[in-house]
Write a protein that holds these residues in place. Structure first.
Motif, PDB file in Angstrom:
ATOM      1  N   MET A  98      -8.085   2.544  -1.672  1.00 13.26           N
ATOM      2  CA  MET A  98      -6.726   2.737  -2.172  1.00 13.26           C
ATOM      3  C   MET A  98      -5.709   2.234  -1.151  1.00 13.26           C
ATOM      4  SD  MET A  98      -3.757   4.853  -1.910  1.00 13.26           S
ATOM      5  CE  MET A  98      -4.391   6.149  -0.907  1.00 13.26           C
ATOM      6  N   SER A 119      -5.569  -1.555  -1.059  1.00 15.33           N
ATOM      7  CA  SER A 119      -5.117  -2.216  -2.281  1.00 15.33           C
ATOM      8  C   SER A 119      -3.637  -1.994  -2.575  1.00 15.33           C
ATOM      9  CB  SER A 119      -5.948  -1.726  -3.474  1.00 15.33           C
ATOM     10  OG  SER A 119      -5.648  -0.370  -3.744  1.00 15.33           O
ATOM     11  N   LEU A 120      -2.895  -1.369  -1.659  1.00 17.88           N
ATOM     12  CA  LEU A 120      -1.470  -1.135  -1.887  1.00 17.88           C
ATOM     13  C   LEU A 120      -0.703  -2.451  -1.895  1.00 17.88           C
ATOM     14  CD1 LEU A 120      -0.870   1.996   0.354  1.00 17.88           C
ATOM     15  CD2 LEU A 120      -0.931   1.911  -2.127  1.00 17.88           C
ATOM     16  N   THR A 121       0.253  -2.555  -2.804  1.00 22.51           N
ATOM     17  CA  THR A 121       1.094  -3.745  -2.892  1.00 22.51           C
ATOM     18  C   THR A 121       2.556  -3.323  -2.916  1.00 22.51           C
ATOM     19  OG1 THR A 121       1.006  -3.701  -5.310  1.00 22.51           O
ATOM     20  CG2 THR A 121      -0.642  -5.054  -4.175  1.00 22.51           C
ATOM     21  N   ASP A 136       4.644  -0.251  -5.029  1.00 19.98           N
ATOM     22  CA  ASP A 136       3.873   0.956  -5.338  1.00 19.98           C
ATOM     23  C   ASP A 136       4.583   2.185  -4.794  1.00 19.98           C
ATOM     24  OD1 ASP A 136       1.879  -0.501  -6.554  1.00 19.98           O
ATOM     25  OD2 ASP A 136       0.526  -0.449  -4.836  1.00 19.98           O
ATOM     26  N   ARG A 137       4.585   3.281  -5.567  1.00 20.75           N
ATOM     27  CA  ARG A 137       5.109   4.558  -5.090  1.00 20.75           C
ATOM     28  C   ARG A 137       3.952   5.302  -4.443  1.00 20.75           C
ATOM     29  NH1 ARG A 137       9.929   6.272  -4.200  1.00 20.75           N
ATOM     30  NH2 ARG A 137       9.391   8.345  -4.855  1.00 20.75           N
ATOM     31  N   VAL A 138       4.177   5.853  -3.235  1.00 26.20           N
ATOM     32  CA  VAL A 138       3.121   6.539  -2.498  1.00 26.20           C
ATOM     33  C   VAL A 138       3.644   7.844  -1.912  1.00 26.20           C
ATOM     34  CG1 VAL A 138       1.887   4.425  -1.899  1.00 26.20           C
ATOM     35  CG2 VAL A 138       3.650   5.278  -0.378  1.00 26.20           C
ATOM     36  N   THR A 187       8.455   4.071  -1.394  1.00 29.29           N
ATOM     37  CA  THR A 187       8.030   2.875  -2.117  1.00 29.29           C
ATOM     38  C   THR A 187       7.569   1.847  -1.100  1.00 29.29           C
ATOM     39  OG1 THR A 187       9.710   3.304  -3.795  1.00 29.29           O
ATOM     40  CG2 THR A 187       8.761   1.108  -3.754  1.00 29.29           C
ATOM     41  N   VAL A 188       6.438   1.199  -1.365  1.00 28.18           N
ATOM     42  CA  VAL A 188       5.906   0.195  -0.451  1.00 28.18           C
ATOM     43  C   VAL A 188       6.833  -1.014  -0.475  1.00 28.18           C
ATOM     44  CG1 VAL A 188       3.965  -1.318   0.049  1.00 28.18           C
ATOM     45  CG2 VAL A 188       3.552   0.991  -0.800  1.00 28.18           C
ATOM     46  N   ARG A 202      -1.466   7.297  -4.070  1.00 28.53           N
ATOM     47  CA  ARG A 202      -0.555   6.468  -4.854  1.00 28.53           C
ATOM     48  C   ARG A 202      -0.014   7.344  -5.978  1.00 28.53           C
ATOM     49  NH1 ARG A 202      -3.534   1.675  -6.627  1.00 28.53           N
ATOM     50  NH2 ARG A 202      -2.879   0.758  -4.677  1.00 28.53           N
ATOM     51  N   VAL A 236       1.357   7.922  -9.561  1.00 23.08           N
ATOM     52  CA  VAL A 236       1.299   7.287 -10.867  1.00 23.08           C
ATOM     53  C   VAL A 236       2.610   7.569 -11.590  1.00 23.08           C
ATOM     54  CG1 VAL A 236       0.043   7.188 -13.045  1.00 23.08           C
ATOM     55  CG2 VAL A 236      -1.187   7.622 -10.915  1.00 23.08           C
ATOM     56  N   HIS A 257       3.620  13.888  -9.267  1.00 25.12           N
ATOM     57  CA  HIS A 257       2.426  13.174  -8.836  1.00 25.12           C
ATOM     58  C   HIS A 257       1.201  13.903  -9.350  1.00 25.12           C
ATOM     59  CE1 HIS A 257       1.395  16.024  -5.635  1.00 25.12           C
ATOM     60  NE2 HIS A 257       2.668  16.083  -5.416  1.00 25.12           N
TER      61      HIS A 257
END
Length: 146
Positions: free
Chosen positions: A35, A38-40, A43-45, A54-55, A84, A86, A143
């Motif tokens: 996970m 694979s963050l881009t 993305d909200r984390v 946010t990334v 992450r 959703v 979340h």
């Protein structure tokens, strides 16, 4: 031979849960690392310290840039990202949009009224009210629970 069966069975009963828990922990760690890798951007984390962000940039292998507020970007280790977030579904968003619209209909006092009040009482409370009227409140983030 009969004397060895009982100690071997006892060791098996003790060792089996240890082996199974170790396999489960390795599997969870592999999922966490997958996970995190694979963050881009976008993305909200949520970080391990409970910070929602946010990334902004995920190009480095060891660090990640997180935008915690508009225009405020901080650099974190990738391992600090816990999960992450959703996004909520459209039906949930429709429910929250109607309640947020009700809150946003509050009108602020004109600046001319606050200056008149400020000159009357002289304690600056009108300045605090004026600053509070311009403040923005962030919406809550839902979340998924594991």
């Amino acid at each position: 031979m009969d004397g060895l069966i009982l100690p071997l069975l006892l060791m098996l009963v003790v060792a089996l849960p240890l082996i199974l828990s170790t396999r489960k922990q390795k599997k969870l760690m592999a999922e966490q690392q997958e996970m995190q890798s694979s963050l881009t951007a976008g993305d909200r984390v949520m970080t391990t310290s409970g910070l929602y962000a946010t990334v902004a940039d995920a190009s480095d292998d060891t660090t990640i840039d997180l935008e915690i507020a508009e225009g405020v970007v901080t650099t974190w280790l990738r391992q600090a990202v816990r999960e992450r977030i959703v996004p909520t579904t459209d039906s949930e968003m429709a429910d929250t949009d109607t309640s947020e619209d009700d809150e946003e209909t509050v009108t602020a006092t004109p600046a001319s009224d606050s200056t008149a009040e400020d000159s009357k009482d002289g304690n600056g409370s009108a300045d605090a009210e004026k600053a509070g009227a311009d403040a923005q409140v962030a919406s809550s983030v839902e979340h998924g629970k594991k």
